[in-house]
Design a protein around this motif. Sequence first.
Motif, PDB file in Angstrom:
ATOM      1  N   PRO A 131      -7.687  30.131   1.965  1.00 10.64           N
ATOM      2  CA  PRO A 131      -7.456  31.498   1.468  1.00 10.64           C
ATOM      3  C   PRO A 131      -6.495  31.548   0.286  1.00 10.64           C
ATOM      4  CG  PRO A 131      -6.148  31.131   3.432  1.00 10.64           C
ATOM      5  CD  PRO A 131      -6.971  29.882   3.221  1.00 10.64           C
ATOM      6  N   THR A 132      -5.959  30.385  -0.134  1.00 12.50           N
ATOM      7  CA  THR A 132      -4.976  30.366  -1.221  1.00 12.50           C
ATOM      8  C   THR A 132      -5.440  29.492  -2.369  1.00 12.50           C
ATOM      9  OG1 THR A 132      -3.781  28.515  -0.217  1.00 12.50           O
ATOM     10  CG2 THR A 132      -3.051  30.728   0.355  1.00 12.50           C
ATOM     11  N   PHE A 133      -5.095  29.901  -3.586  1.00 13.55           N
ATOM     12  CA  PHE A 133      -5.412  29.109  -4.762  1.00 13.55           C
ATOM     13  C   PHE A 133      -4.649  27.790  -4.742  1.00 13.55           C
ATOM     14  CE2 PHE A 133      -6.644  33.292  -6.416  1.00 13.55           C
ATOM     15  CZ  PHE A 133      -7.823  32.985  -7.092  1.00 13.55           C
ATOM     16  N   ARG A 134      -5.217  26.794  -5.376  1.00  6.89           N
ATOM     17  CA  ARG A 134      -4.586  25.484  -5.422  1.00  6.89           C
ATOM     18  C   ARG A 134      -3.218  25.537  -6.111  1.00  6.89           C
ATOM     19  NH1 ARG A 134      -7.448  20.099  -8.036  1.00  6.89           N
ATOM     20  NH2 ARG A 134      -5.837  18.600  -7.445  1.00  6.89           N
ATOM     21  N   SER A 135      -3.115  26.357  -7.151  1.00  3.54           N
ATOM     22  CA  SER A 135      -1.875  26.430  -7.921  1.00  3.54           C
ATOM     23  C   SER A 135      -0.834  27.355  -7.296  1.00  3.54           C
ATOM     24  CB  SER A 135      -2.175  26.917  -9.345  1.00  3.54           C
ATOM     25  OG  SER A 135      -2.812  28.181  -9.295  1.00  3.54           O
ATOM     26  N   ARG A 136      -1.251  28.146  -6.280  1.00  3.33           N
ATOM     27  CA  ARG A 136      -0.318  29.071  -5.636  1.00  3.33           C
ATOM     28  C   ARG A 136      -0.460  28.958  -4.122  1.00  3.33           C
ATOM     29  NH1 ARG A 136      -2.365  32.489  -9.906  1.00  3.33           N
ATOM     30  NH2 ARG A 136      -3.751  33.567  -8.462  1.00  3.33           N
ATOM     31  N   PRO A 137      -0.091  27.802  -3.550  1.00  5.93           N
ATOM     32  CA  PRO A 137      -0.348  27.553  -2.123  1.00  5.93           C
ATOM     33  C   PRO A 137       0.417  28.457  -1.168  1.00  5.93           C
ATOM     34  CG  PRO A 137       1.079  25.858  -3.040  1.00  5.93           C
ATOM     35  CD  PRO A 137       0.597  26.674  -4.194  1.00  5.93           C
ATOM     36  N   ILE A 138       1.484  29.109  -1.640  1.00  7.77           N
ATOM     37  CA  ILE A 138       2.287  29.934  -0.730  1.00  7.77           C
ATOM     38  C   ILE A 138       1.736  31.347  -0.640  1.00  7.77           C
ATOM     39  CG2 ILE A 138       4.591  30.871  -0.306  1.00  7.77           C
ATOM     40  CD1 ILE A 138       5.751  28.436  -1.668  1.00  7.77           C
ATOM     41  N   GLU A 139       1.140  31.815  -1.747  1.00  7.34           N
ATOM     42  CA  GLU A 139       0.641  33.183  -1.789  1.00  7.34           C
ATOM     43  C   GLU A 139      -0.760  33.274  -1.191  1.00  7.34           C
ATOM     44  OE1 GLU A 139       0.915  34.838  -5.716  1.00  7.34           O
ATOM     45  OE2 GLU A 139       2.607  33.532  -6.206  1.00  7.34           O
ATOM     46  N   SER A 140      -0.971  34.175  -0.274  1.00 10.46           N
ATOM     47  CA  SER A 140      -2.293  34.381   0.314  1.00 10.46           C
ATOM     48  C   SER A 140      -3.114  35.296  -0.589  1.00 10.46           C
ATOM     49  CB  SER A 140      -2.166  35.006   1.702  1.00 10.46           C
ATOM     50  OG  SER A 140      -3.439  35.200   2.267  1.00 10.46           O
ATOM     51  N   VAL A 146     -11.446  31.561  -5.247  1.00 14.17           N
ATOM     52  CA  VAL A 146     -10.361  30.698  -4.776  1.00 14.17           C
ATOM     53  C   VAL A 146     -10.837  29.244  -4.721  1.00 14.17           C
ATOM     54  CG1 VAL A 146      -8.841  30.144  -2.839  1.00 14.17           C
ATOM     55  CG2 VAL A 146      -9.227  32.528  -3.469  1.00 14.17           C
ATOM     56  N   ALA A 147     -12.041  29.037  -4.197  1.00 17.93           N
ATOM     57  CA  ALA A 147     -12.576  27.673  -4.066  1.00 17.93           C
ATOM     58  C   ALA A 147     -12.699  26.976  -5.408  1.00 17.93           C
ATOM     59  CB  ALA A 147     -13.941  27.722  -3.366  1.00 17.93           C
ATOM     60  N   ARG A 148     -12.960  27.728  -6.468  1.00 20.40           N
ATOM     61  CA  ARG A 148     -13.090  27.131  -7.799  1.00 20.40           C
ATOM     62  C   ARG A 148     -11.842  26.345  -8.195  1.00 20.40           C
ATOM     63  NH1 ARG A 148     -15.596  31.930 -11.617  1.00 20.40           N
ATOM     64  NH2 ARG A 148     -17.811  31.539 -11.202  1.00 20.40           N
ATOM     65  N   SER A 149     -10.686  26.794  -7.712  1.00 18.28           N
ATOM     66  CA  SER A 149      -9.449  26.111  -8.095  1.00 18.28           C
ATOM     67  C   SER A 149      -9.368  24.707  -7.502  1.00 18.28           C
ATOM     68  CB  SER A 149      -8.232  26.943  -7.661  1.00 18.28           C
ATOM     69  OG  SER A 149      -8.095  26.997  -6.243  1.00 18.28           O
ATOM     70  N   TYR A 150     -10.204  24.418  -6.503  1.00 16.30           N
ATOM     71  CA  TYR A 150     -10.228  23.097  -5.881  1.00 16.30           C
ATOM     72  C   TYR A 150     -11.403  22.247  -6.370  1.00 16.30           C
ATOM     73  CZ  TYR A 150      -6.870  25.105  -2.598  1.00 16.30           C
ATOM     74  OH  TYR A 150      -5.762  25.699  -2.046  1.00 16.30           O
TER      75      TYR A 150
END
Length: 215
Positions: free
Chosen positions: A30-39, A83-87
Amino acid sequence: MTPEVLKSLLIAATEQLGWRADEVKDFTSPTFRSRPIESETKAIPGLFGLRLGQYPVIVAPISLDTVEGVTAELKKLHAQIVVARSYMYEREVINAHLFLCATAPTATGDWARLVDLIERDETVCRKLVWIPKQTAVQESFGAFQARTFLSMPWEHMTAVSDAQLDQTHELAQRLLEKHGLDQAVAQQWVSLAEKLIDDPESLVTELVLTKEALK
């Protein structure tokens, strides 16, 4: 029938092609790769992330009930794909797919209309719906597979080796020679490009070294 069944069938079909099939849990994060803390999105149950050859895929359930219900589910899945695109690797983002497993569809529902609504909408990525037949799972999956990048239409076609459009396998080498490279260097450059396509930094180094060595 569940998305887990579709996941297993997809993996088997991919391996049958001789391609690598991997489960990628990050695609369902549920979180972007570059922002792992923010949901960024709420976790969606029943999702599976896969990399089938060069194709990133999210397998998800979909209820074919009403237009409003389908539209709401697609909105959530679109957010998940973003979100998945960031991975994903940069080169594979364009190949992203949503494979949707219709779970417990209502007997009186307008399946054709809802499936058409889903598959015509190519916002964010390509989408395909599998409506499994309880009494013929493999047969219904075969029909679904035939519409995907996992199909093999060439198995039922007569090979043609002398068509004009097929004479392109040496195009890159011919272009390199046209712009001044020796034949031996051009051959090596094409080979290196195919081998190091995912490592551009090493590729540049090897291209320079090869040209110097073959002077």
